[in-house]
Scaffold this motif. Structure first.
Motif, short mmCIF file in Angstrom:
data_model
loop_
_atom_site.label_atom_id
_atom_site.label_comp_id
_atom_site.label_asym_id
_atom_site.label_seq_id
_atom_site.Cartn_x
_atom_site.Cartn_y
_atom_site.Cartn_z
N ALA A 330 28.47 -19.34 -16.40
CA ALA A 330 29.29 -19.07 -15.22
C ALA A 330 30.62 -18.46 -15.64
CB ALA A 330 29.51 -20.36 -14.44
N LYS A 332 31.18 -16.86 -18.47
CA LYS A 332 30.95 -15.55 -19.11
C LYS A 332 30.82 -14.45 -18.08
CE LYS A 332 27.31 -16.31 -21.89
NZ LYS A 332 26.27 -16.07 -22.90
N TYR A 333 30.11 -14.77 -16.96
CA TYR A 333 29.78 -13.71 -16.00
C TYR A 333 30.68 -13.73 -14.76
CZ TYR A 333 25.91 -13.47 -19.20
OH TYR A 333 25.18 -13.35 -20.36
N GLY A 364 27.01 -12.15 -10.16
CA GLY A 364 25.78 -12.41 -9.42
C GLY A 364 24.57 -11.75 -10.06
N ILE A 365 23.40 -12.02 -9.48
CA ILE A 365 22.15 -11.49 -10.05
C ILE A 365 21.32 -10.94 -8.89
CG2 ILE A 365 20.08 -12.11 -11.40
CD1 ILE A 365 21.77 -14.69 -12.21
N ILE A 373 15.33 -14.18 -15.60
CA ILE A 373 16.44 -14.70 -16.41
C ILE A 373 16.11 -16.00 -17.15
CG2 ILE A 373 18.31 -13.55 -15.14
CD1 ILE A 373 18.74 -16.18 -13.63
N VAL A 378 15.83 -12.74 -22.63
CA VAL A 378 16.06 -11.76 -21.56
C VAL A 378 17.55 -11.72 -21.23
CG1 VAL A 378 15.71 -11.28 -19.10
CG2 VAL A 378 13.77 -11.90 -20.52
N ALA A 383 24.91 -7.80 -17.70
CA ALA A 383 25.54 -8.63 -18.73
C ALA A 383 25.89 -7.77 -19.95
CB ALA A 383 24.60 -9.76 -19.13
N SER A 391 22.57 -14.50 -26.44
CA SER A 391 21.29 -14.33 -27.13
C SER A 391 20.13 -14.23 -26.14
CB SER A 391 21.05 -15.53 -28.04
OG SER A 391 21.07 -16.71 -27.26
N GLY A 392 20.41 -14.48 -24.86
CA GLY A 392 19.33 -14.48 -23.87
C GLY A 392 18.52 -15.77 -23.92
N LEU A 393 19.07 -16.79 -24.57
CA LEU A 393 18.32 -18.05 -24.70
C LEU A 393 18.91 -19.20 -23.87
CD1 LEU A 393 17.40 -18.22 -28.49
CD2 LEU A 393 15.86 -17.99 -26.58
N ALA A 396 16.85 -20.16 -20.86
CA ALA A 396 15.52 -20.62 -21.28
C ALA A 396 15.62 -22.05 -21.80
CB ALA A 396 14.96 -19.70 -22.37
N SER A 419 26.94 -16.81 -8.20
CA SER A 419 25.66 -17.50 -8.41
C SER A 419 25.84 -19.00 -8.23
CB SER A 419 25.13 -17.26 -9.82
OG SER A 419 25.16 -15.90 -10.12
N PHE A 421 23.67 -22.32 -9.47
CA PHE A 421 22.52 -22.93 -10.17
C PHE A 421 22.47 -24.41 -9.80
CE2 PHE A 421 20.98 -19.71 -13.13
CZ PHE A 421 22.00 -18.77 -13.07
P1 ADP Z 1 22.82 -15.02 -22.29
O1 ADP Z 1 22.96 -15.53 -23.66
O2 ADP Z 1 22.60 -13.56 -22.19
O3 ADP Z 1 23.88 -15.51 -21.37
P2 ADP Z 1 21.04 -16.61 -20.68
O4 ADP Z 1 19.62 -16.98 -20.92
O5 ADP Z 1 22.02 -17.70 -20.57
O6 ADP Z 1 21.42 -15.61 -21.82
O7 ADP Z 1 21.09 -15.75 -19.35
C1 ADP Z 1 20.17 -14.68 -19.18
C2 ADP Z 1 20.78 -13.62 -18.31
O8 ADP Z 1 20.94 -14.11 -17.00
C3 ADP Z 1 22.16 -13.21 -18.77
O9 ADP Z 1 22.09 -12.20 -19.75
C4 ADP Z 1 22.79 -12.70 -17.46
O10 ADP Z 1 22.40 -11.36 -17.24
C5 ADP Z 1 22.13 -13.56 -16.41
N1 ADP Z 1 23.00 -14.69 -16.00
C6 ADP Z 1 22.93 -15.96 -16.43
N2 ADP Z 1 23.84 -16.73 -15.82
C7 ADP Z 1 24.51 -15.93 -14.97
C8 ADP Z 1 25.59 -16.13 -14.03
N3 ADP Z 1 26.14 -17.32 -13.85
N4 ADP Z 1 26.00 -15.05 -13.33
C9 ADP Z 1 25.42 -13.86 -13.49
N5 ADP Z 1 24.42 -13.59 -14.35
C10 ADP Z 1 23.96 -14.61 -15.08
#
Ligand code: ADP
Length: 431
Positions: A330, A332-333, A364-365, A373, A378, A383, A391-393, A396, A419, A421
């Motif tokens: 949250a 980071k984005y 947002g997404i 995601i 991924v 992002a 790392s995209g993990l 997950a 967003s 969650f």
């Molecule tokens: P990363 O290490 O890239 O943050 P995540 O698995 O945590 O990897 O998230 C995957 C992708 O989901 C991110 O690269 C981003 O594009 C999207 N994402 C995750 N959380 C958020 C959020 N709070 N707001 C917007 N996009 C998000």
């Protein structure tokens, strides 16, 4: 809103067993009802079948409300069923009439179904209870050989009943052997799967240790150097070095964590802890990061929820990991506004559950990306465009942890609006 990933294997097994017990309850009652109308039930069937049906129904309900009681509830149910089948078969053997022949035929057909259910629902004791039931069947057959041939016109029925029993006596060992073999294979598969995971985990732990130790030393030296360097070019170069080393460290930690979660033998602990304190600690961990970006980070708990959230039961370390990953994302984005964490308790079908919501006012997404995601590795274009490290993990790992804790994860998100969650976790004291 995206649904969660498929249910974990344990949950699917529990659902299957609920369905099987419910079908057994309805099936036995239906057979009893129709047989009774046609005068095909004996005095023994009169009460035992409704009782068994009630027992199966009880088991299906127990599977839903108290799944942890199943190891105690299943063996007596299977033993009761076995006793019913053998006594009913014996009564069918001693009587000499067409209804008795019908009873013997249908019971010998039911016994293999019983073996299958015993092996599936009670892998440790399935072979034992099936073997004992078979021994009872064999004894009935031997008894029938020595039973005197009835006088009158029932010798055909007697012979037919004997033949039916003989067919079962010959065929059932193959059925029990095949089921034992499948159960053995299943056990072997899970052992070798566990060994493979252990090997992979050992390798990654070693790799991670070998790389992370020098990395930590590098980070320490970078901090020392930073104290000595004053020129802006040198400081910028040092910052880049520090960022890269930190990124590498985070990636290694994520990969190790993700691999560890693949292990089916990973133990989940049940601790009683203060969720409000845990969220407060997490806020303390992340507030500096939030403030450095000009964002707010707040915890929102309704006053009447405060006390009940002070004693929740779940794996505290995993809950912390889940919320920490969500807050990290949250922050980071999100470029303007802030992040709020809400927590509450709810009562669900299976008992108490805690709901934790991490809400941000970030980028947002888009709806069509919501399912992707949670896949490992991924990262969305948005992002990457922000040049935010990852790392995209992270998600997950969150998804796997939530699955492991038997919970659910939802996301609501709108591009440029933020967003939300939502994590729902059952209390470990429910089962
Ligand atoms: P990363 O290490 O890239 O943050 P995540 O698995 O945590 O990897 O998230 C995957 C992708 O989901 C991110 O690269 C981003 O594009 C999207 N994402 C995750 N959380 C958020 C959020 N709070 N707001 C917007 N996009 C998000």
């Amino acid at each position: 809103m995206t649904p969660t990933q498929p249910w974990p294997v344990d949950a699917r097994h529990a659902h299957l067993m609920t369905g099987v017990s419910l079908l057994a309850a309805i099936g036995t009652l239906l057979i009893w009802f129709t047989d009774r109308q046609q005068g095909l039930t004996t005095a023994w069937d009169q009460w035992t079948i409704p009782m068994l049906s009630a027992l199966y129904f009880g088991i299906s309900v127990l599977h839903v409300i108290k799944p942890r009681c199943m190891p105690w509830a299943l063996p007596p149910t299977l033993i009761a069923t076995s006793v019913y089948l053998l006594v009913a078969l014996h009564l069918a053997m001693v009587g000499q009439s067409l209804p008795k022949l019908y009873a013997a035929t249908s019971l010998t057909q039911l016994i293999p179904v019983f073996y299958v259910i015993a092996f599936v629902s009670w892998p440790r004791g399935g072979a034992g209870i099936s073997g004992l039931t078979y021994a009872g069947l064999l004894a009935q057959y031997l008894f029938s050989l020595h039973a005197p041939m009835p006088a009158g016109g029932w010798s055909d029925v007697h012979q037919l009943t004997q033949k039916t029993l003989l067919a079962s006596v010959v065929i059932h060992p193959a059925c029990i052997l095949a089921l034992s073999f499948i159960t053995h294979l299943r056990g072997q598969l899970s052992t070798s799967q566990q060994e493979a995971f252990k090997g992979k985990e050992r390798f990654l732990a070693m790799l991670s240790h070998e790389i992370r130790t020098p990395l930590q030393a590098m980070l320490g030296s970078i901090d020392l150097l930073a104290l000595k360097l004053h020129g802006s070019t040198e400081t910028r170069a040092l910052d880049r070095l520090r960022n890269s080393a930190t990124q590498l460290d985070t990636h290694l930690r994520d990969i190790t964590e993700f691999t560890r979660l693949e292990d089916p033998a990973l133990r989940i602990q049940a601790d009683t802890f203060d969720l409000t304190q845990l969220l407060q600690d997490l806020r303390d961990d992340w507030i500096e990061r939030a403030q450095s970006k000009g964002l707010t980070l707040s915890i929102d708990i309704a006053p009447d929820e405060q006390t009940s959230l002070q004693t929740v039961t779940a794996d505290a370390t995993r809950v912390r990991q889940i919320v920490s990953n969500l807050i990290s994302n949250a922050l980071k984005y999100t470029m303007v506004g802030g992040v709020t964490v809400h927590a509450s308790l709810s009562r669900q079908q299976r008992g108490r559950a805690m709901t934790i919501v991490v809400e941000d006012s970030g980028i947002g997404i888009a709806a069509h990306h919501l399912a992707a995601i949670f896949q490992p590795y991924v990262r969305l274009e948005d992002a990457r465009a922000l040049r935010v490290d990852g790392s995209g993990l992270g998600l997950a790992v969150v998804q796997r942890l939530v699955d492991r804790l038997g919970g659910r994860l939802h996301v609501d998100s709108h591009p440029d609006r933020g967003s939300r969650f939502t994590v729902e976790l059952p209390m470990a004291d429910n089962g």
